[in-house]
Design a protein around this motif. Structure first.
Motif, PDB file in Angstrom:
ATOM      1  N   TRP A  98      52.841  57.982  31.612  1.00 40.16           N
ATOM      2  CA  TRP A  98      53.036  57.229  30.372  1.00 40.16           C
ATOM      3  C   TRP A  98      52.005  57.579  29.304  1.00 40.16           C
ATOM      4  O   TRP A  98      51.979  56.951  28.256  1.00 40.16           O
ATOM      5  N   ARG A  99      51.152  58.540  29.569  1.00 43.67           N
ATOM      6  CA  ARG A  99      50.143  59.004  28.618  1.00 43.67           C
ATOM      7  C   ARG A  99      49.268  57.863  28.104  1.00 43.67           C
ATOM      8  O   ARG A  99      48.904  57.805  26.937  1.00 43.67           O
ATOM      9  N   LEU A 100      48.918  56.957  29.005  1.00 43.14           N
ATOM     10  CA  LEU A 100      48.115  55.808  28.597  1.00 43.14           C
ATOM     11  C   LEU A 100      46.697  56.213  28.211  1.00 43.14           C
ATOM     12  O   LEU A 100      46.036  55.507  27.426  1.00 43.14           O
ATOM     13  N   LEU A 101      46.221  57.340  28.728  1.00 49.55           N
ATOM     14  CA  LEU A 101      44.882  57.795  28.361  1.00 49.55           C
ATOM     15  C   LEU A 101      44.807  58.194  26.887  1.00 49.55           C
ATOM     16  O   LEU A 101      43.716  58.228  26.315  1.00 49.55           O
ATOM     17  N   SER A 102      45.959  58.496  26.276  1.00 50.04           N
ATOM     18  CA  SER A 102      45.930  58.886  24.862  1.00 50.04           C
ATOM     19  C   SER A 102      45.531  57.728  23.961  1.00 50.04           C
ATOM     20  O   SER A 102      45.230  57.934  22.783  1.00 50.04           O
ATOM     21  N   ILE A 103      45.524  56.500  24.505  1.00 48.44           N
ATOM     22  CA  ILE A 103      45.063  55.351  23.713  1.00 48.44           C
ATOM     23  C   ILE A 103      43.595  55.518  23.352  1.00 48.44           C
ATOM     24  O   ILE A 103      43.147  55.131  22.266  1.00 48.44           O
ATOM     25  N   ILE A 104      42.819  56.096  24.279  1.00 48.64           N
ATOM     26  CA  ILE A 104      41.375  56.228  24.052  1.00 48.64           C
ATOM     27  C   ILE A 104      40.957  57.660  23.768  1.00 48.64           C
ATOM     28  O   ILE A 104      39.798  57.913  23.438  1.00 48.64           O
ATOM     29  N   THR A 105      41.871  58.616  23.911  1.00 47.75           N
ATOM     30  CA  THR A 105      41.542  60.008  23.610  1.00 47.75           C
ATOM     31  C   THR A 105      42.069  60.361  22.234  1.00 47.75           C
ATOM     32  O   THR A 105      42.538  59.519  21.483  1.00 47.75           O
ATOM     33  N   ALA A 106      41.995  61.640  21.919  1.00 49.13           N
ATOM     34  CA  ALA A 106      42.387  62.085  20.576  1.00 49.13           C
ATOM     35  C   ALA A 106      43.865  61.851  20.327  1.00 49.13           C
ATOM     36  O   ALA A 106      44.711  62.058  21.204  1.00 49.13           O
ATOM     37  N   THR A 107      44.206  61.421  19.126  1.00 49.87           N
ATOM     38  CA  THR A 107      45.592  61.239  18.700  1.00 49.87           C
ATOM     39  C   THR A 107      46.052  62.481  17.935  1.00 49.87           C
ATOM     40  O   THR A 107      45.231  63.292  17.508  1.00 49.87           O
ATOM     41  N   PRO A 108      47.370  62.685  17.772  1.00 48.20           N
ATOM     42  CA  PRO A 108      47.836  63.869  17.031  1.00 48.20           C
ATOM     43  C   PRO A 108      47.261  63.919  15.626  1.00 48.20           C
ATOM     44  O   PRO A 108      47.121  62.894  14.950  1.00 48.20           O
ATOM     45  N   ASP A 309      53.675  65.287  23.032  1.00 44.72           N
ATOM     46  CA  ASP A 309      52.795  65.399  21.867  1.00 44.72           C
ATOM     47  C   ASP A 309      52.339  64.041  21.354  1.00 44.72           C
ATOM     48  O   ASP A 309      51.168  63.861  21.014  1.00 44.72           O
ATOM     49  N   ALA A 310      53.262  63.089  21.289  1.00 45.39           N
ATOM     50  CA  ALA A 310      52.935  61.849  20.575  1.00 45.39           C
ATOM     51  C   ALA A 310      53.496  60.590  21.214  1.00 45.39           C
ATOM     52  O   ALA A 310      53.282  59.500  20.688  1.00 45.39           O
TER      53      ALA A 310
END
Length: 362
Positions: A98-108, A309-310
């Protein structure tokens, strides 16, 4: 006697749930959809195995031990069990999926004027206010798969922009605020499966056929180059091997040699010289194949899911209300990237729509 049997069943229950979760997860990860039999396991949503593993871990914690009459001091101390380890591993896999780590990592990286691409399969359902449902999402490019004949595309085009451009094939309808350069379509001629149970009602799924179309759109003003979109509608029969279906679809696409319709300034189409499908910047439509499956990789190593990607969180598109399966996709080529991704229930039809905001690749 009955109480003893009940206790034995309760002691066995967490082992059974964890075993089913471990085997199902193992087949999904290790075997995937390489074979038809493993496809039935691999396409079960990961959340099912997660719930089973978590239920097994909880049951193992609360189910009574074999020696309930021992004094408290003599009972062995509870330690983390394999049930809990399995549940934590599956939860970690779900978080990554679910790409939950993208909440705290870099966004597009942002882009000032992305192109909004909306794709939707209303599944030949008659809908009131079809045009309002679509225009509310403010798409720059709208791809409809199997729209009902009552869908008012005239009203949609007049509400979307002062000037719009369109393409139509037997299965697809495309409306764009950017000019159409050329287009074409081909029947995929997907054969029906060798075996199909008689208990599946006729018309419940599509077992053969399918269609692909391409439309080249002049997005130079926003993206710096034209965009080629492939539209795909694959059969939905669960007894078809999805990898073979994609291979057959690609074979039909690669043998296509026209007619390719070139759009003239007056809005009419002029068949050109025999030509193949141009290389895609996007492939959109109803793939009837879950995200992450090997069948989607058959479309080419250069293509990736816009969700990667997003997207974030659960993004199921079927059925629209519950979003259990993510089977409607937008795949992106190397020249574009997604800076936004949403799955939207438009309040009608069996599928949810996918809205992606597209920018040039960095």
């Amino acid at each position: 006697m009955i109480l003893r049997s009940l206790r034995a069943t309760l002691r066995f229950l967490p082992h059974a749930m964890s075993l089913v979760a471990a085997v199902g997860w193992g087949i999904s990860v290790g075997m995937g959809d390489r074979a038809l039999w493993s496809q039935f396991v691999a396409y079960v949503p990961l959340a099912v195995w997660v719930c089973l593993a978590c239920a097994g871990a909880l049951c193992s914690w609360f189910v009574p031990r074999r020696h309930p009459c021992r004094p408290e001091a003599a009972r062995p101390r509870r330690r983390p069990s394999l049930h809990l380890v399995l549940a934590l591993m599956l939860l970690a896999h779900q978080a990554l999926d679910w790409r939950l780590l993208s909440i705290i990592t870099a966004t597009p990286a942002p882009f000032d004027r992305p192109v909004r691409v909306l794709s939707w399969n209303p599944a030949w359902e008659r809908l009131a206010g079809f045009d309002e449902r679509v225009v509310e999402q403010r798409p720059d490019i709208f791809v409809a798969t199997t729209p009902h004949y009552t869908a008012d595309f005239g009203a949609l085009r007049s509400k979307l922009s002062d000037t719009t451009f369109a393409f139509r094939s037997p299965t697809f309808a495309v409306v764009s605020v950017f000019p159409v350069i050329r287009s074409g379509w081909v029947s995929l001629d997907t054969p029906p499966p060798a075996f199909r149970p008689s208990w599946i009602p006729k018309g419940a799924v599509s077992s053969s056929g399918g269609e692909a179309a391409f439309v080249e759109i002049d997005t130079t003003s926003r993206l710096g180059r034209p965009t080629v979109i492939w539209c795909v509608d694959l059969p939905s029969d669960p007894f078809t091997h999805r990898r073979e279906v994609v291979r057959q679809a690609l074979a039909s696409i690669h043998t296509f040699r026209g007619p390719v319709q070139h759009r003239k300034p007056d809005g009419t189409d002029n068949p050109g010289e025999p030509a193949p499908f141009p290389d895609p910047d996007m492939i959109v439509g109803d793939f009837n194949t879950p995200r992450g499956s090997g069948a989607l990789r058959e479309w080419g190593s250069a293509m990736r899911n816009a969700y990667d990607d997003a997207g974030i969180g659960p993004a199921g598109t079927f059925p629209a209300r519950w979003g259990i399966l993510h089977i409607d996709h937008q795949l992106l080529g190397p020249h574009v990237r997604a800076v936004g991704y949403d799955v939207i229930d438009l309040g009608g039809g069996r599928h949810a729509a996918v809205l992606t905001r597209i920018a040039p690749a960095r």
